[in-house]
Design an enzyme around this catalytic site. Structure first.
Site, PDB file in Angstrom:
ATOM      1  CG  ASP A  75      84.981  -2.223 -43.429  1.00 13.08           C
ATOM      2  OD1 ASP A  75      85.395  -1.207 -43.999  1.00 13.08           O
ATOM      3  OD2 ASP A  75      85.298  -2.543 -42.269  1.00 13.08           O
TER       4      ASP A  75
ATOM      5  CD  GLU B 129      82.834  10.163 -46.915  1.00 13.61           C
ATOM      6  OE1 GLU B 129      83.717   9.710 -46.154  1.00 13.61           O
ATOM      7  OE2 GLU B 129      82.146   9.423 -47.664  1.00 13.61           O
TER       8      GLU B 129
ATOM      9  CG  ASN C  62      79.436  10.087 -45.594  1.00 12.87           C
ATOM     10  OD1 ASN C  62      79.587  11.241 -46.010  1.00 12.87           O
ATOM     11  ND2 ASN C  62      80.159   9.592 -44.603  1.00 12.87           N
ATOM     12  CE  LYS C  63      71.777  15.143 -46.826  1.00 14.34           C
ATOM     13  NZ  LYS C  63      70.502  15.125 -46.058  1.00 14.34           N
TER      14      LYS C  63
END
Length: 331
Positions: A266, A199, A196-197
């Site tokens: 997921d 991370e 994600n952004k």
């Protein structure tokens, strides 16, 4: 819409869990302590973590296999039973003294009010890594893609993860990773990593505060970790993609109501794996994954998505685009 006539063969390796739900209503306070009392009406256990990735792939119609390690207690037995119900090909090892991950969510009036976890986070044994890797070597030609669902519970050790990726690359099998932690060198050489952004910002050291910096982060991920493709999820803003021209493309999410975000990551991993395993391009694969994730966001709890539901959302969006274009012409 991607090609869905050929069902891909996909292996999932990662941390399996049970997502347990205690569902009821809360309308009184306990007499012995100032706490609410939940009147339980229903108890539900479903596959979570890597297991939810498996559930979504099965729901999409993929031919799914799974490799992992569980504990040797009752939760491990229940988890295997849940996998058997999906009719997946499973290679699940038991490790004595290990706790199978079980996340119990307390639900009242359709909302989650509390959660408690029962799990182990230590790495699986060297012997079990050896057995899993041996099975992978034996079966590698049976798969179109391998999905690594890493939740930091110890199945995907650094050494094992690198062995998987290197062996898969040797046999031209794509590895798609849902990462955990800040050290992505563990996933070096994967076909695709899905951060994600926040991370992406941490692993690249780039403060992503505009499109130029976002493009820099995508390029850095691809170059630094030697991936074939690069994407970054942007929550409600969609997914950023490094396109074939080495430019930034931001593909928006489906503009429908969000009910529950549980398990949406997921579904994203499963749908991206499904699409890429079928040799679809990265843009088409992300568009498909956006539609799939949009479906589960409208459902309560750990949910799955089907091809029919995705096609229904695609039809809805196509109709809205036509209506918008007609409105523009009339005005």
């Amino acid at each position: 819409m991607i090609k869905t006539d050929v069902k891909p063969k996909i292996l999932v390796i990662g941390d399996l869990m049970i997502d347990a739900y205690l569902i009821g209503s809360c309308d009184r306070i306990a007499l012995d302590a100032p706490v609410p009392v939940l009147d339980i009406k229903e108890e539900i256990d479903v596959l979570g973590g890597a297991g939810n990735v498996v559930r979504n792939l099965a729901s999409l119609g993929a031919k799914v296999s799974v490799m992992s390690v569980t504990g040797d207690g009752q939760n491990g037995k229940e988890l295997k039973h849940l996998l058997d119900q999906l009719e997946t090909k499973s290679f699940i090892l038991e490790q004595k003294g290990r706790k199978t991950s079980r996340k119990t969510r307390i639900m009242s009036n359709g909302k989650q009010i509390f959660r408690f976890d029962h799990e182990s986070k230590n790495n699986i044994s060297f012997d079990n890594v050896k057995k899993l890797y041996s099975k992978l070597q034996e079966k590698i030609k049976a798969y179109d893609a391998i999905l690594l669902a890493d939740y930091g519970k110890g199945v995907l050790t650094r050494d094992f993860t690198q062995k998987i990726i290197q062996y898969a690359n040797k046999h031209d099998v794509k590895t798609i990773v849902d990462p955990y932690g800040d050290d992505y060198s563990k996933y070096q050489g994967a076909y695709l990593i899905i951060p994600n952004k926040d991370e992406a910002s941490k692993v690249t050291g780039i403060d992503i505060d505009n499109d130029d910096r976002l493009l820099d982060a995508l390029k850095e991920i691809k170059n630094k970790f030697e991936t074939k493709e690069a994407i970054v999820t942007l929550s409600e803003e969609g997914v950023a993609v490094l396109n074939e021209n080495n430019k930034l493309s931001v593909l928006p999410t489906v503009p429908l109501e969000v009910f529950d975000v549980t398990g949406s990551g997921d579904t994203l991993l499963a749908s991206m794996g499904y699409a890429l395993a079928g040799n679809n391009d990265i843009i088409s694969s992300v568009e498909f994954a956006n539609l799939a994730t949009g479906v589960v966001l409208r459902k309560a709890g750990t949910s799955t998505v089907s091809i029919d539901e995705i096609q229904s959302d695609q039809t809805y969006l196509d109709r809205k685009i036509i209506e918008r274009n007609l409105s523009c012409k009339l005005n």
